[in-house]
Design an enzyme around this catalytic site. Structure first.
Site, PDB file in Angstrom:
ATOM      1  N   THR A 101       0.882  -1.175   0.000  1.00 42.22           N
ATOM      2  CA  THR A 101       0.000   0.000   0.000  1.00 42.22           C
ATOM      3  C   THR A 101       0.916   1.221   0.000  1.00 42.22           C
ATOM      4  O   THR A 101       1.644   1.465   0.961  1.00 42.22           O
ATOM      5  CB  THR A 101      -0.910   0.023   1.235  1.00 42.22           C
ATOM      6  OG1 THR A 101      -1.637  -1.205   1.277  1.00 42.22           O
ATOM      7  CG2 THR A 101      -1.870   1.187   1.162  1.00 42.22           C
ATOM      8  N   LYS A 176      -7.259   1.479  -3.206  1.00 44.98           N
ATOM      9  CA  LYS A 176      -6.895   1.032  -1.853  1.00 44.98           C
ATOM     10  C   LYS A 176      -7.141   2.154  -0.835  1.00 44.98           C
ATOM     11  O   LYS A 176      -7.522   1.908   0.311  1.00 44.98           O
ATOM     12  CB  LYS A 176      -5.429   0.588  -1.848  1.00 44.98           C
ATOM     13  CG  LYS A 176      -4.873   0.213  -0.487  1.00 44.98           C
ATOM     14  CD  LYS A 176      -5.428  -1.083   0.083  1.00 44.98           C
ATOM     15  CE  LYS A 176      -4.879  -1.318   1.487  1.00 44.98           C
ATOM     16  NZ  LYS A 176      -5.288  -2.567   2.092  1.00 44.98           N
ATOM     17  N   LYS A 244       0.456   5.355   7.998  1.00 40.40           N
ATOM     18  CA  LYS A 244       1.018   5.635   6.663  1.00 40.40           C
ATOM     19  C   LYS A 244      -0.102   5.778   5.635  1.00 40.40           C
ATOM     20  O   LYS A 244      -0.155   6.718   4.848  1.00 40.40           O
ATOM     21  CB  LYS A 244       1.981   4.495   6.305  1.00 40.40           C
ATOM     22  CG  LYS A 244       2.496   4.451   4.897  1.00 40.40           C
ATOM     23  CD  LYS A 244       2.016   3.279   4.061  1.00 40.40           C
ATOM     24  CE  LYS A 244       2.007   1.917   4.625  1.00 40.40           C
ATOM     25  NZ  LYS A 244       1.350   0.904   3.819  1.00 40.40           N
TER      26      LYS A 244
HETATM   27  P1  NAP Z   1       5.560  -6.304   7.280  1.00 42.71           P
HETATM   28  O1  NAP Z   1       5.245  -7.531   8.075  1.00 42.71           O
HETATM   29  O2  NAP Z   1       6.302  -5.193   7.919  1.00 42.71           O
HETATM   30  O3  NAP Z   1       6.325  -6.765   5.949  1.00 42.71           O
HETATM   31  C1  NAP Z   1       7.079  -5.930   5.129  1.00 42.71           C
HETATM   32  C2  NAP Z   1       8.290  -6.727   4.679  1.00 42.71           C
HETATM   33  O4  NAP Z   1       9.014  -5.965   3.726  1.00 42.71           O
HETATM   34  C3  NAP Z   1       9.250  -7.030   5.839  1.00 42.71           C
HETATM   35  O5  NAP Z   1       9.619  -8.396   5.764  1.00 42.71           O
HETATM   36  C4  NAP Z   1      10.409  -6.107   5.575  1.00 42.71           C
HETATM   37  O6  NAP Z   1      11.668  -6.588   5.965  1.00 42.71           O
HETATM   38  C5  NAP Z   1      10.381  -5.989   4.060  1.00 42.71           C
HETATM   39  N1  NAP Z   1      11.011  -4.738   3.638  1.00 42.71           N
HETATM   40  C6  NAP Z   1      10.693  -3.472   4.013  1.00 42.71           C
HETATM   41  N2  NAP Z   1      11.496  -2.601   3.412  1.00 42.71           N
HETATM   42  C7  NAP Z   1      12.318  -3.313   2.643  1.00 42.71           C
HETATM   43  C8  NAP Z   1      13.371  -2.966   1.782  1.00 42.71           C
HETATM   44  N3  NAP Z   1      13.730  -1.677   1.596  1.00 42.71           N
HETATM   45  N4  NAP Z   1      14.047  -3.970   1.150  1.00 42.71           N
HETATM   46  C9  NAP Z   1      13.683  -5.238   1.349  1.00 42.71           C
HETATM   47  N5  NAP Z   1      12.693  -5.644   2.157  1.00 42.71           N
HETATM   48  C10 NAP Z   1      12.018  -4.680   2.785  1.00 42.71           C
HETATM   49  O7  NAP Z   1       4.207  -5.689   6.707  1.00 42.71           O
HETATM   50  P2  NAP Z   1       2.896  -6.411   6.129  1.00 42.71           P
HETATM   51  O8  NAP Z   1       1.843  -6.429   7.181  1.00 42.71           O
HETATM   52  O9  NAP Z   1       3.276  -7.679   5.430  1.00 42.71           O
HETATM   53  O10 NAP Z   1       2.418  -5.304   5.085  1.00 42.71           O
HETATM   54  C11 NAP Z   1       3.123  -5.072   3.868  1.00 42.71           C
HETATM   55  C12 NAP Z   1       2.394  -3.982   3.085  1.00 42.71           C
HETATM   56  O11 NAP Z   1       1.068  -4.412   2.803  1.00 42.71           O
HETATM   57  C13 NAP Z   1       2.256  -2.651   3.827  1.00 42.71           C
HETATM   58  O12 NAP Z   1       2.324  -1.596   2.921  1.00 42.71           O
HETATM   59  C14 NAP Z   1       0.855  -2.742   4.430  1.00 42.71           C
HETATM   60  O13 NAP Z   1       0.304  -1.462   4.630  1.00 42.71           O
HETATM   61  C15 NAP Z   1       0.122  -3.520   3.359  1.00 42.71           C
HETATM   62  N6  NAP Z   1      -1.013  -4.337   3.810  1.00 42.71           N
HETATM   63  C16 NAP Z   1      -0.971  -5.040   4.971  1.00 42.71           C
HETATM   64  C17 NAP Z   1      -2.065  -5.804   5.358  1.00 42.71           C
HETATM   65  C18 NAP Z   1      -2.089  -6.585   6.642  1.00 42.71           C
HETATM   66  O14 NAP Z   1      -3.186  -6.954   7.089  1.00 42.71           O
HETATM   67  N7  NAP Z   1      -0.961  -6.861   7.269  1.00 42.71           N
HETATM   68  C19 NAP Z   1      -3.195  -5.871   4.538  1.00 42.71           C
HETATM   69  C20 NAP Z   1      -3.199  -5.165   3.338  1.00 42.71           C
HETATM   70  C21 NAP Z   1      -2.101  -4.409   2.977  1.00 42.71           C
HETATM   71  P3  NAP Z   1      12.028  -7.008   7.494  1.00 42.71           P
HETATM   72  O15 NAP Z   1      11.724  -8.471   7.508  1.00 42.71           O
HETATM   73  O16 NAP Z   1      13.450  -6.662   7.645  1.00 42.71           O
HETATM   74  O17 NAP Z   1      11.119  -6.183   8.391  1.00 42.71           O
END
Ligand code: NAP
Length: 292
Positions: A101, A176, A244
């Protein structure tokens, strides 16, 4: 792009959402190239046959389709447009799909940079939470060109069930934002309803039994309301990610000269919670505001 064994897919970002999504692609028989900031998060998928790459650029150089599911717009910018980034190394004809997102403006910028390299970019954020990712039942809202969408569809269908092309570059992220704006007011309503019930001396489990099956029912009440009642504030969706999203939506609304007071209030309440140290709690922890 059919014929799973021939299409090489890259996946960057293996957090709550990305790990399950990448797993479905591997299970479907695609060659899978991986990168994540913290390498250990890739171990399980590498043990099942995925290939670890040292940088986002290495992933891109080895892949026909590159998918990203990172955290914030700054992460998206870094993995796509950085020196060791995707756009620098992607081969002409590659399809680049950002499912994070992120900002519609950045999506359009990546689309323009990708086009200079002869690549197509799609912005394809998702809704459905960790459960939707685990069960491959995400709603996927896509911005970009029809031909790239058609090529990417078989892969997107490994992760989601409701997949709609919303328009050109940025249209997926705008859609979104509509989703997040609806959720912002809904979760405030869920927390206020349950806080009221508790103060009225009601048993919240039986309250949910009634209102969870009536006109107020829905994902926020039935999933997150149930967690609130159990005192479970663990993250399915981080508060810091929601802040965010609310910031992106408010900035876009301001640009369109659209006043969204409920959205602004939701951001204010969530920012207060983050300042109190709840940024890495789940969004249902908004209930703590009403417990003060
Ligand atoms: P998350 O658990 O924080 O996962 C993000 C992943 O991306 C982490 O593994 C992180 O690495 C990796 N990452 C971040 N920056 C990076 C970079 N520069 N280079 C390489 N890897 C990088 O978050 P999430 O809940 O999966 O959500 C991911 C996205 O989807 C967000 O934008 C969120 O708003 C959106 N989203 C989430 C949900 C939900 O319910 N969780 C639903 C819809 C949309 P590390 O392992 O080092 O932290």
């Amino acid at each position: 792009m059919n014929g799973n064994s021939k299409v090489r897919v890259g996946f960057i970002g293996l957090g709550i959402m990305g790990r399950s999504m990448a797993g479905h692609i591997l299970n479907a028989g695609y060659q899978l190239n991986l990168y994540n900031r913290t390498r250990a998060r890739a171990d399980e998928l590498v043990a099942k046959g995925a290939v670890w790459c040292g940088t986002p650029g290495e992933v891109a150089a080895a892949s026909d389709i590159v998918i990203t599911m990172v955290g914030f717009p700054r992460d998206v910018e870094e993995v796509y447009l950085g020196d060791e980034g995707i756009v620098a190394r992607a081969a002409p004809g590659a399809i680049l799909i950002d499912m994070t997102t992120s900002s519609p403006v950045l999506a359009r910028r990546i689309g323009a940079e990708a086009a200079k390299k002869g690549c197509d970019a799609l912005d394809a954020p998702v809704s459905g939470g960790e459960g939707g990712a685990r069960d491959a039942k995400l709603a996927i809202m896509v911005g970009g060109g029809q031909a790239a969408f058609d090529s990417a569809l078989p892969i997107l269908q490994k992760m989601g069930t409701n997949i709609v092309l919303q328009g050109g570059p940025g249209a997926g992220q705008h859609t979104k934002m509509c989703n997040q704006i609806v959720i912002a007011s809904t979760i405030m309503g869920v927390c206020e309803g349950l806080a009221y019930g508790r103060h009225a001396g009601l048993d919240l489990d039986t309250v949910l039994q009634s209102i969870g099956g009536g006109a107020a029912s829905g994902f926020q009440l039935n999933t997150f309301g149930a967690r609130i009642i159990k005192g479970d504030f663990a993250p399915g969706f981080f508060i810091e990610h929601f802040i965010k999203d609310l910031g992106i939506a408010l900035a876009e609304a301001a640009r369109m000269q659209l006043d969204l007071p409920a959205l602004a209030l939701a951001r204010k309440l969530y920012q207060q919670l983050a300042e109190q140290g709840h940024g890495r709690s789940g969004t249902q922890a908004l209930f703590k505001y009403y417990e003060k």
